[in-house]
Design an enzyme around this catalytic site. Structure first.
Site, PDB file in Angstrom:
ATOM      1  N   LYS A 188      30.826 157.630   0.408  1.00 39.86           N
ATOM      2  CA  LYS A 188      30.175 158.752  -0.267  1.00 39.86           C
ATOM      3  C   LYS A 188      28.956 159.145   0.555  1.00 39.86           C
ATOM      4  O   LYS A 188      28.443 158.327   1.326  1.00 39.86           O
ATOM      5  CB  LYS A 188      29.730 158.291  -1.666  1.00 39.86           C
ATOM      6  CG  LYS A 188      29.521 159.392  -2.652  1.00 39.86           C
ATOM      7  CD  LYS A 188      30.752 159.690  -3.462  1.00 39.86           C
ATOM      8  CE  LYS A 188      30.504 160.815  -4.442  1.00 39.86           C
ATOM      9  NZ  LYS A 188      31.690 161.157  -5.217  1.00 39.86           N
ATOM     10  N   GLY A 235      30.902 168.808 -22.117  1.00 42.87           N
ATOM     11  CA  GLY A 235      30.696 169.360 -20.774  1.00 42.87           C
ATOM     12  C   GLY A 235      31.810 170.323 -20.422  1.00 42.87           C
ATOM     13  O   GLY A 235      32.985 169.945 -20.397  1.00 42.87           O
ATOM     14  N   GLY A 279      32.016 172.273 -17.575  1.00 39.34           N
ATOM     15  CA  GLY A 279      31.905 172.668 -16.170  1.00 39.34           C
ATOM     16  C   GLY A 279      33.280 172.745 -15.537  1.00 39.34           C
ATOM     17  O   GLY A 279      34.281 173.070 -16.198  1.00 39.34           O
ATOM     18  N   ASN A 280      33.345 172.409 -14.263  1.00 34.72           N
ATOM     19  CA  ASN A 280      34.605 172.542 -13.521  1.00 34.72           C
ATOM     20  C   ASN A 280      35.733 171.738 -14.145  1.00 34.72           C
ATOM     21  O   ASN A 280      36.838 172.238 -14.327  1.00 34.72           O
ATOM     22  CB  ASN A 280      34.386 172.096 -12.079  1.00 34.72           C
ATOM     23  CG  ASN A 280      33.438 173.027 -11.366  1.00 34.72           C
ATOM     24  OD1 ASN A 280      33.498 174.232 -11.569  1.00 34.72           O
ATOM     25  ND2 ASN A 280      32.555 172.475 -10.561  1.00 34.72           N
ATOM     26  N   VAL A 281      35.468 170.489 -14.481  1.00 31.10           N
ATOM     27  CA  VAL A 281      36.532 169.638 -15.029  1.00 31.10           C
ATOM     28  C   VAL A 281      36.782 169.970 -16.498  1.00 31.10           C
ATOM     29  O   VAL A 281      37.925 170.187 -16.922  1.00 31.10           O
ATOM     30  CB  VAL A 281      36.173 168.135 -14.877  1.00 31.10           C
ATOM     31  CG1 VAL A 281      37.234 167.256 -15.526  1.00 31.10           C
ATOM     32  CG2 VAL A 281      36.009 167.765 -13.406  1.00 31.10           C
TER      33      VAL A 281
HETATM   34  P1  NAD Z   1      29.912 170.435 -13.487  1.00 25.89           P
HETATM   35  O1  NAD Z   1      28.497 170.333 -13.035  1.00 25.89           O
HETATM   36  O2  NAD Z   1      30.713 171.615 -13.095  1.00 25.89           O
HETATM   37  O3  NAD Z   1      29.972 170.345 -15.097  1.00 25.89           O
HETATM   38  C1  NAD Z   1      29.206 169.498 -15.868  1.00 25.89           C
HETATM   39  C2  NAD Z   1      28.874 170.236 -17.162  1.00 25.89           C
HETATM   40  O4  NAD Z   1      28.278 169.318 -18.070  1.00 25.89           O
HETATM   41  C3  NAD Z   1      27.885 171.380 -16.970  1.00 25.89           C
HETATM   42  O5  NAD Z   1      28.416 172.558 -17.539  1.00 25.89           O
HETATM   43  C4  NAD Z   1      26.628 170.903 -17.714  1.00 25.89           C
HETATM   44  O6  NAD Z   1      25.883 171.956 -18.284  1.00 25.89           O
HETATM   45  C5  NAD Z   1      27.238 170.003 -18.754  1.00 25.89           C
HETATM   46  N1  NAD Z   1      26.333 169.003 -19.333  1.00 25.89           N
HETATM   47  C6  NAD Z   1      25.393 168.259 -18.708  1.00 25.89           C
HETATM   48  N2  NAD Z   1      24.795 167.438 -19.602  1.00 25.89           N
HETATM   49  C7  NAD Z   1      25.388 167.664 -20.794  1.00 25.89           C
HETATM   50  C8  NAD Z   1      25.212 167.133 -22.098  1.00 25.89           C
HETATM   51  N3  NAD Z   1      24.321 166.195 -22.355  1.00 25.89           N
HETATM   52  N4  NAD Z   1      26.007 167.592 -23.088  1.00 25.89           N
HETATM   53  C9  NAD Z   1      26.921 168.551 -22.861  1.00 25.89           C
HETATM   54  N5  NAD Z   1      27.130 169.094 -21.643  1.00 25.89           N
HETATM   55  C10 NAD Z   1      26.365 168.665 -20.640  1.00 25.89           C
HETATM   56  O7  NAD Z   1      30.603 169.083 -13.023  1.00 25.89           O
HETATM   57  P2  NAD Z   1      32.170 168.766 -12.916  1.00 25.89           P
HETATM   58  O8  NAD Z   1      32.621 168.974 -11.529  1.00 25.89           O
HETATM   59  O9  NAD Z   1      32.889 169.415 -14.061  1.00 25.89           O
HETATM   60  O10 NAD Z   1      32.140 167.181 -13.145  1.00 25.89           O
HETATM   61  C11 NAD Z   1      31.953 166.642 -14.445  1.00 25.89           C
HETATM   62  C12 NAD Z   1      31.986 165.125 -14.354  1.00 25.89           C
HETATM   63  O11 NAD Z   1      33.231 164.705 -13.795  1.00 25.89           O
HETATM   64  C13 NAD Z   1      30.897 164.521 -13.439  1.00 25.89           C
HETATM   65  O12 NAD Z   1      30.528 163.282 -13.973  1.00 25.89           O
HETATM   66  C14 NAD Z   1      31.639 164.308 -12.113  1.00 25.89           C
HETATM   67  O13 NAD Z   1      31.030 163.278 -11.342  1.00 25.89           O
HETATM   68  C15 NAD Z   1      33.006 163.907 -12.628  1.00 25.89           C
HETATM   69  N6  NAD Z   1      34.097 164.138 -11.676  1.00 25.89           N
HETATM   70  C16 NAD Z   1      34.350 165.402 -11.225  1.00 25.89           C
HETATM   71  C17 NAD Z   1      35.412 165.623 -10.342  1.00 25.89           C
HETATM   72  C18 NAD Z   1      35.753 167.019  -9.849  1.00 25.89           C
HETATM   73  O14 NAD Z   1      36.871 167.214  -9.317  1.00 25.89           O
HETATM   74  N7  NAD Z   1      34.905 168.003 -10.053  1.00 25.89           N
HETATM   75  C19 NAD Z   1      36.182 164.542  -9.903  1.00 25.89           C
HETATM   76  C20 NAD Z   1      35.927 163.259 -10.398  1.00 25.89           C
HETATM   77  C21 NAD Z   1      34.856 163.083 -11.288  1.00 25.89           C
END
Ligand code: NAD
Length: 374
Positions: free
Chosen positions: A82, A182, A184-186
């Site tokens: 990482k 949450g 976001g993307n996932v």
């Molecule tokens: P992201 O930043 O796009 O989305 C995260 C979302 O969570 C944001 O919309 C944010 O506003 C929200 N958030 C933060 N704190 C919060 C809370 N207390 N209550 C409610 N919502 C809250 O990130 P992502 O890419 O969707 O990733 C989400 C998680 O999945 C992270 O932990 C990341 O490490 C993990 N992850 C992501 C991927 C990937 O492909 N993107 C792969 C493996 C793991």
């Protein structure tokens, strides 16, 4: 504390930790290669305004070890690594910063392959690609796979199906109540898969724009308070925001039967996994459930096909079932079972390699060959 002491304290026998600095480009980054027994170390580059260099180092050590375990359980020929860049992703990103970082990645000769993570996007992967071939998640126009999150979400969807089968004996998710923390993307992609399966989906995000965007697409979502979603009654609680959501404050207040989501490091400490087991809540270990994104970039190394990547993410179901079976037969918490499965594969492949050490020259001519033959 001094650097080596910190690595000793927070590391886990890491193979290499590289500090990268380019003053002109404003780059301060750390690359941690945890273990390459299974193949080159692959893991994303996180850009974050760390309060201190110590925080950045601790984070990269922890995250890189997690990648070793994730790849191992997923059955991929990848090691764990990482990178972190110290800086504010909203303010400090420049082309020269990411190209300077790409040059450092290149200098490692393929021992470390990077990708997107929190704070970085396809755009930055494109800059890194200008300096090195050792990068994934590059835009489709360059033969890459782009944003991995739909594949991560699909893997999480498979993980929820496996967890529901294990805990509730059901073959589909229809009519279940699943709360997604949450959007976001996932999270937003996961919501789409769940709605398609007839789930009653509850959602919350601290960012109200994200809530508005998803409720405009799916009318029947139940909007929950971001402060309460963790403890709101449901069948499955799906953390898709930040880590450490299962902690001393929340664990005894959970009102779900299953915890299964995409967020990394959901347990504040390992003992919280034991607490879930004692409460009769099934926990799907995060690094098993969220491996779909890593599977997707692995397919990119093989020569990308979106269909093949989606197909590969279905394997999360099977991987998780192995974890549940081991946990049951050996009387373990699921997070412990997942660690053991990861460590067993690492140890078996390492001993296989050391058995013929000195005779197994591995002349890789391409990145693809390096991964496939690792
Ligand atoms: P992201 O930043 O796009 O989305 C995260 C979302 O969570 C944001 O919309 C944010 O506003 C929200 N958030 C933060 N704190 C919060 C809370 N207390 N209550 C409610 N919502 C809250 O990130 P992502 O890419 O969707 O990733 C989400 C998680 O999945 C992270 O932990 C990341 O490490 C993990 N992850 C992501 C991927 C990937 O492909 N993107 C792969 C493996 C793991």
């Amino acid at each position: 504390m001094h650097t080596f002491e910190l690595i000793e304290k927070h590391g886990d026998n890491h193979e290499q930790v590289v500090f990268c600095r380019n003053k002109e480009a404003g780059l301060r980054a750390i690359i941690a290669i945890h273990n390459t027994a299974l193949g080159p170390a692959l893991g994303g580059t996180r850009m974050w305004p760390y309060k201190s260099e110590e925080d950045a180092l601790v984070d990269v050590l922890r995250l890189s070890k997690g990648m070793t375990y994730k790849a191992s359980v997923a059955g991929l020929n990848l090691g764990g690594g990482k990178a972190v860049i110290i800086g504010d992703p909203k303010r400090d990103k420049t082309e020269e910063m990411f190209r300077a970082f790409g040059a450092f990645v290149n200098s490692l000769g393929g021992a470390y392959i990077t990708a997107e993570d929190v704070g970085t996007t396809e755009k930055e992967m494109e800059y890194i690609f200008m300096e090195t071939p050792f990068v994934t998640g590059i835009p489709a126009a360059f033969g890459g796979s782009g944003d991995p999150s739909p594949y991560t979400a699909h893997g999480v969807f498979m993980a929820i199906k496996a967890s529901v089968k294990e805990k509730l004996g059901a073959d589909n998710l229809q009519g279940l109540r699943i709360n997604v923390q949450g959007l976001g993307n996932v999270g937003r992609h996961l919501v789409e898969f769940l709605v398609g399966e007839g789930v009653h989906v509850g959602v919350a995000d601290i960012d109200q724009d994200k809530v508005k965007a998803i409720t405009a697409r799916f009318k029947d979502l139940k909007v929950l308070d971001a402060n309460d979603i963790v403890t709101t009654e449901c069948d499955v609680f799906a953390p898709c925001a930040l880590g450490a959501v299962i902690n001393d404050q929340t664990v005894s207040k959970l009102k779900c039967k299953i915890v299964c989501g995409g967020a990394n490091n959901q347990l504040a400490e390992a003992r919280h996994g034991d607490a879930l087991r004692e409460l009769g809540i099934l926990y799907a270990p995060d690094f098993v459930a969220n491996a779909g994104g890593l599977m997707n970039v692995f397919v990119e190394l093989e020569g990308y096909s979106s269909d093949r990547a989606f197909d590969k993410t279905k394997k999360v179901y099977e991987n998780l079932m192995r974890v549940f079976t081991m946990a049951k037969t050996e009387g373990l918490s699921t997070h412990v079972a997942a660690d053991r499965i990861a460590e067993a594969r690492l140890s078996k492949i390492s001993s296989l390699r050391s058995h013929l050490q000195g005779r197994t020259a591995r002349p890789y001519s391409t990145l693809k060959e390096m991964v496939l033959r690792s």
